[in-house]
Design a protein around this motif. Structure first.
Motif, PDB file in Angstrom:
ATOM      1  N   LYS A  45       1.492   6.522  -7.059  1.00  0.00           N
ATOM      2  CA  LYS A  45       0.423   7.438  -7.470  1.00  0.00           C
ATOM      3  C   LYS A  45       0.915   8.881  -7.500  1.00  0.00           C
ATOM      4  N   LYS A  46       1.800   9.223  -6.574  1.00  0.00           N
ATOM      5  CA  LYS A  46       2.276  10.606  -6.467  1.00  0.00           C
ATOM      6  C   LYS A  46       3.400  10.915  -7.452  1.00  0.00           C
ATOM      7  N   ASN A  52       0.830  -1.211   0.000  1.00  0.00           N
ATOM      8  CA  ASN A  52       0.000   0.000   0.000  1.00  0.00           C
ATOM      9  C   ASN A  52       0.862   1.259   0.000  1.00  0.00           C
ATOM     10  N   GLU A  63       0.970   4.138  -2.979  1.00  0.00           N
ATOM     11  CA  GLU A  63       0.763   5.571  -2.746  1.00  0.00           C
ATOM     12  C   GLU A  63       1.927   6.386  -3.299  1.00  0.00           C
TER      13      GLU A  63
END
Length: 236
Positions: free
Chosen positions: A25-26, A18, A22
Protein backbone atom coordinates in the motif's frame (compact mmCIF):
# COMPACT_ATOMS: atom_id res chain seq x y z
CA UNK A 1 13.49 -7.31 -7.46
CA UNK A 2 15.79 -9.91 -5.89
CA UNK A 3 15.10 -13.64 -5.64
CA UNK A 4 15.44 -14.05 -1.86
CA UNK A 5 12.73 -16.38 -0.60
CA UNK A 6 11.14 -16.26 2.81
CA UNK A 7 11.58 -19.39 4.89
CA UNK A 8 8.47 -19.73 7.10
CA UNK A 9 9.64 -20.13 10.69
CA UNK A 10 8.18 -18.00 13.47
CA UNK A 11 5.92 -15.47 11.76
CA UNK A 12 2.36 -16.66 11.17
CA UNK A 13 1.16 -16.54 7.56
CA UNK A 14 -1.70 -14.17 8.43
CA UNK A 15 0.64 -11.66 10.07
CA UNK A 16 3.17 -11.94 7.27
CA UNK A 17 0.58 -11.35 4.54
CA UNK A 18 -0.79 -8.33 6.42
CA UNK A 19 2.75 -6.94 6.64
CA UNK A 20 3.27 -7.46 2.91
CA UNK A 21 -0.06 -5.78 2.15
CA UNK A 22 0.87 -2.72 4.21
CA UNK A 23 4.24 -2.47 2.47
CA UNK A 24 2.51 -2.73 -0.90
CA UNK A 25 0.00 0.00 0.00
CA UNK A 26 2.86 2.38 0.81
CA UNK A 27 5.39 1.62 -1.93
CA UNK A 28 3.92 -0.86 -4.41
CA UNK A 29 6.36 -3.65 -5.24
CA UNK A 30 9.38 -1.41 -4.56
CA UNK A 31 11.72 -3.29 -2.24
CA UNK A 32 9.88 -6.61 -2.59
CA UNK A 33 11.81 -9.77 -3.33
CA UNK A 34 10.42 -11.95 -6.12
CA UNK A 35 9.17 -14.44 -3.52
CA UNK A 36 7.42 -11.73 -1.51
CA UNK A 37 5.66 -10.45 -4.65
CA UNK A 38 4.50 -13.97 -5.53
CA UNK A 39 3.38 -14.56 -1.93
CA UNK A 40 1.17 -11.48 -2.05
CA UNK A 41 -0.29 -12.48 -5.42
CA UNK A 42 -1.03 -15.96 -4.06
CA UNK A 43 -2.65 -14.50 -0.95
CA UNK A 44 -5.10 -12.54 -3.07
CA UNK A 45 -5.69 -15.69 -5.10
CA UNK A 46 -7.07 -17.70 -2.16
CA UNK A 47 -3.71 -19.12 -1.06
CA UNK A 48 -3.41 -16.87 1.99
CA UNK A 49 -2.41 -19.58 4.48
CA UNK A 50 -0.09 -21.39 2.06
CA UNK A 51 1.45 -18.39 0.26
CA UNK A 52 4.97 -18.59 1.80
CA UNK A 53 5.14 -22.35 1.24
CA UNK A 54 3.86 -22.21 -2.35
CA UNK A 55 5.84 -19.13 -3.46
CA UNK A 56 9.31 -20.66 -3.05
CA UNK A 57 8.87 -23.64 -5.42
CA UNK A 58 7.29 -21.32 -7.99
CA UNK A 59 10.28 -18.96 -7.85
CA UNK A 60 12.67 -21.93 -7.89
CA UNK A 61 10.93 -23.19 -11.04
CA UNK A 62 10.39 -19.92 -12.93
CA UNK A 63 13.01 -17.56 -11.51
CA UNK A 64 10.98 -14.36 -11.14
CA UNK A 65 7.51 -12.88 -10.82
CA UNK A 66 7.46 -12.46 -14.58
CA UNK A 67 8.40 -16.11 -15.02
CA UNK A 68 5.46 -17.11 -12.82
CA UNK A 69 3.10 -14.86 -14.79
CA UNK A 70 4.33 -16.41 -18.05
CA UNK A 71 3.94 -19.99 -16.80
CA UNK A 72 1.05 -22.12 -18.00
CA UNK A 73 -1.50 -23.49 -15.49
CA UNK A 74 -0.04 -26.96 -16.01
CA UNK A 75 3.50 -25.76 -15.30
CA UNK A 76 2.40 -23.96 -12.13
CA UNK A 77 0.53 -27.02 -10.88
CA UNK A 78 3.58 -29.18 -11.53
CA UNK A 79 5.93 -26.76 -9.74
CA UNK A 80 3.95 -26.41 -6.51
CA UNK A 81 0.74 -27.26 -4.67
CA UNK A 82 -1.25 -24.30 -5.95
CA UNK A 83 -5.03 -24.08 -6.05
CA UNK A 84 -7.01 -23.64 -9.26
CA UNK A 85 -8.31 -20.35 -7.90
CA UNK A 86 -4.78 -19.00 -7.45
CA UNK A 87 -3.81 -20.15 -10.96
CA UNK A 88 -6.84 -18.37 -12.41
CA UNK A 89 -6.02 -15.23 -10.43
CA UNK A 90 -2.42 -15.21 -11.70
CA UNK A 91 -3.69 -15.54 -15.28
CA UNK A 92 -6.14 -12.71 -14.60
CA UNK A 93 -3.33 -10.43 -13.40
CA UNK A 94 -1.33 -10.90 -16.59
CA UNK A 95 -4.35 -10.51 -18.86
CA UNK A 96 -5.47 -7.38 -17.00
CA UNK A 97 -1.98 -5.88 -17.17
CA UNK A 98 -1.77 -6.62 -20.90
CA UNK A 99 -5.15 -5.03 -21.52
CA UNK A 100 -4.11 -1.97 -19.51
CA UNK A 101 -0.96 -1.59 -21.62
CA UNK A 102 -2.95 -2.04 -24.84
CA UNK A 103 -5.58 0.53 -23.91
CA UNK A 104 -2.85 2.92 -22.76
CA UNK A 105 -1.42 2.94 -26.30
CA UNK A 106 -4.68 3.53 -28.17
CA UNK A 107 -4.93 7.11 -29.39
CA UNK A 108 -1.34 7.91 -28.42
CA UNK A 109 1.25 9.10 -30.91
CA UNK A 110 3.78 6.31 -31.40
CA UNK A 111 6.59 8.83 -31.85
CA UNK A 112 5.82 10.46 -28.51
CA UNK A 113 4.96 7.14 -26.91
CA UNK A 114 8.24 5.70 -28.15
CA UNK A 115 8.66 2.65 -30.36
CA UNK A 116 10.42 1.00 -27.42
CA UNK A 117 7.23 1.16 -25.35
CA UNK A 118 5.28 -0.48 -28.17
CA UNK A 119 7.90 -3.23 -28.35
CA UNK A 120 7.73 -3.66 -24.57
CA UNK A 121 3.96 -4.13 -24.84
CA UNK A 122 4.37 -6.73 -27.59
CA UNK A 123 7.00 -8.59 -25.57
CA UNK A 124 4.83 -8.57 -22.44
CA UNK A 125 1.83 -9.86 -24.40
CA UNK A 126 3.57 -12.57 -26.42
CA UNK A 127 6.34 -13.78 -24.12
CA UNK A 128 5.51 -17.14 -22.60
CA UNK A 129 2.77 -18.01 -25.10
CA UNK A 130 2.70 -21.74 -25.88
CA UNK A 131 1.39 -21.33 -29.43
CA UNK A 132 2.39 -18.88 -32.13
CA UNK A 133 0.41 -15.65 -32.11
CA UNK A 134 0.58 -12.93 -34.73
CA UNK A 135 -0.24 -9.36 -33.68
CA UNK A 136 -0.31 -6.03 -35.50
CA UNK A 137 -0.27 -2.51 -34.06
CA UNK A 138 -2.01 -0.20 -36.55
CA UNK A 139 -1.23 3.52 -36.78
CA UNK A 140 -2.90 6.37 -38.64
CA UNK A 141 -1.18 8.87 -40.94
CA UNK A 142 -0.24 11.02 -37.95
CA UNK A 143 1.47 8.13 -36.18
CA UNK A 144 -1.29 7.63 -33.61
CA UNK A 145 -2.09 4.09 -32.51
CA UNK A 146 -5.52 3.06 -33.81
CA UNK A 147 -5.75 -0.46 -32.44
CA UNK A 148 -3.97 -3.74 -31.81
CA UNK A 149 -5.25 -6.82 -33.63
CA UNK A 150 -4.56 -10.51 -33.14
CA UNK A 151 -4.26 -11.67 -36.74
CA UNK A 152 -3.66 -15.39 -36.23
CA UNK A 153 -3.05 -18.02 -33.60
CA UNK A 154 -1.34 -21.32 -34.32
CA UNK A 155 0.60 -22.56 -37.33
CA UNK A 156 -0.22 -20.83 -40.60
CA UNK A 157 1.17 -20.50 -44.11
CA UNK A 158 3.01 -17.37 -43.04
CA UNK A 159 4.44 -16.18 -46.35
CA UNK A 160 1.07 -16.20 -48.14
CA UNK A 161 -1.71 -15.70 -45.61
CA UNK A 162 -0.22 -13.40 -42.98
CA UNK A 163 0.66 -10.42 -45.25
CA UNK A 164 -2.75 -10.51 -46.90
CA UNK A 165 -4.56 -10.57 -43.57
CA UNK A 166 -2.37 -7.75 -42.22
CA UNK A 167 -3.23 -5.56 -45.23
CA UNK A 168 -6.94 -6.39 -45.03
CA UNK A 169 -7.08 -5.26 -41.40
CA UNK A 170 -5.16 -2.10 -42.27
CA UNK A 171 -7.88 -1.19 -44.79
CA UNK A 172 -10.56 -1.96 -42.20
CA UNK A 173 -9.02 0.46 -39.70
CA UNK A 174 -7.85 3.08 -42.18
CA UNK A 175 -4.24 2.58 -41.11
CA UNK A 176 -1.23 4.16 -42.79
CA UNK A 177 1.42 2.01 -41.10
CA UNK A 178 1.82 -0.93 -38.77
CA UNK A 179 4.18 -2.80 -36.49
CA UNK A 180 3.80 -6.57 -36.71
CA UNK A 181 4.96 -9.18 -34.23
CA UNK A 182 4.81 -12.87 -33.52
CA UNK A 183 6.31 -15.15 -30.90
CA UNK A 184 8.50 -18.23 -31.04
CA UNK A 185 7.06 -20.69 -28.49
CA UNK A 186 10.52 -22.28 -28.22
CA UNK A 187 11.62 -19.13 -26.39
CA UNK A 188 14.38 -18.36 -28.91
CA UNK A 189 13.72 -15.13 -30.80
CA UNK A 190 16.39 -15.71 -33.44
CA UNK A 191 14.72 -15.43 -36.87
CA UNK A 192 14.46 -18.26 -39.35
CA UNK A 193 14.61 -18.03 -43.12
CA UNK A 194 10.81 -18.20 -43.20
CA UNK A 195 10.73 -15.19 -40.86
CA UNK A 196 12.92 -13.27 -43.30
CA UNK A 197 10.65 -14.22 -46.20
CA UNK A 198 7.62 -13.24 -44.15
CA UNK A 199 9.13 -9.82 -43.45
CA UNK A 200 9.83 -9.35 -47.14
CA UNK A 201 6.28 -10.39 -48.02
CA UNK A 202 4.81 -7.96 -45.48
CA UNK A 203 6.87 -5.04 -46.76
CA UNK A 204 6.10 -5.74 -50.42
CA UNK A 205 2.38 -6.28 -49.75
CA UNK A 206 2.25 -3.04 -47.80
CA UNK A 207 4.18 -1.08 -50.39
CA UNK A 208 1.69 -2.10 -53.08
CA UNK A 209 -1.08 -0.25 -51.19
CA UNK A 210 1.04 2.54 -49.66
CA UNK A 211 1.10 0.89 -46.22
CA UNK A 212 4.37 1.24 -44.30
CA UNK A 213 5.70 -1.67 -42.26
CA UNK A 214 7.60 0.04 -39.44
CA UNK A 215 8.96 -3.14 -37.90
CA UNK A 216 8.54 -6.89 -37.65
CA UNK A 217 9.30 -8.11 -34.15
CA UNK A 218 9.91 -11.69 -33.04
CA UNK A 219 9.38 -12.39 -29.35
CA UNK A 220 11.14 -15.13 -27.40
CA UNK A 221 11.18 -15.74 -23.68
CA UNK A 222 12.87 -12.69 -22.20
CA UNK A 223 14.37 -11.70 -25.55
CA UNK A 224 13.24 -10.22 -28.86
CA UNK A 225 14.41 -9.60 -32.40
CA UNK A 226 13.63 -6.42 -34.36
CA UNK A 227 13.83 -6.53 -38.16
CA UNK A 228 14.24 -2.75 -38.17
CA UNK A 229 17.14 -2.80 -35.70
CA UNK A 230 18.76 -5.63 -37.67
CA UNK A 231 18.59 -3.57 -40.87
CA UNK A 232 16.29 -5.97 -42.69
CA UNK A 233 13.98 -3.19 -43.87
CA UNK A 234 16.72 -0.99 -45.32
CA UNK A 235 17.23 -2.90 -48.56
CA UNK A 236 13.68 -4.00 -49.35
Amino acid sequence: MNLTCYQPVSIQSEDRINTLKERFKKNGFDGFSACEAVELVLAFGNERDNAPRVAKPLIDAFGSLRGVLDASPEEMAEAGHISKGAVTFIRFIKEAAGEYLRLSMIGKNAVHLGRREVLDYLEFTLSGERIEKFLAVYLDSGGFVITVETLFEGTINQTAVYPRRAVEMAFKHGAASLIVAHNHPSGDSQPSESDRLLTQGLVLAGRAVDLEVIDHVIIGKGNRFSAKEAGWLDNL
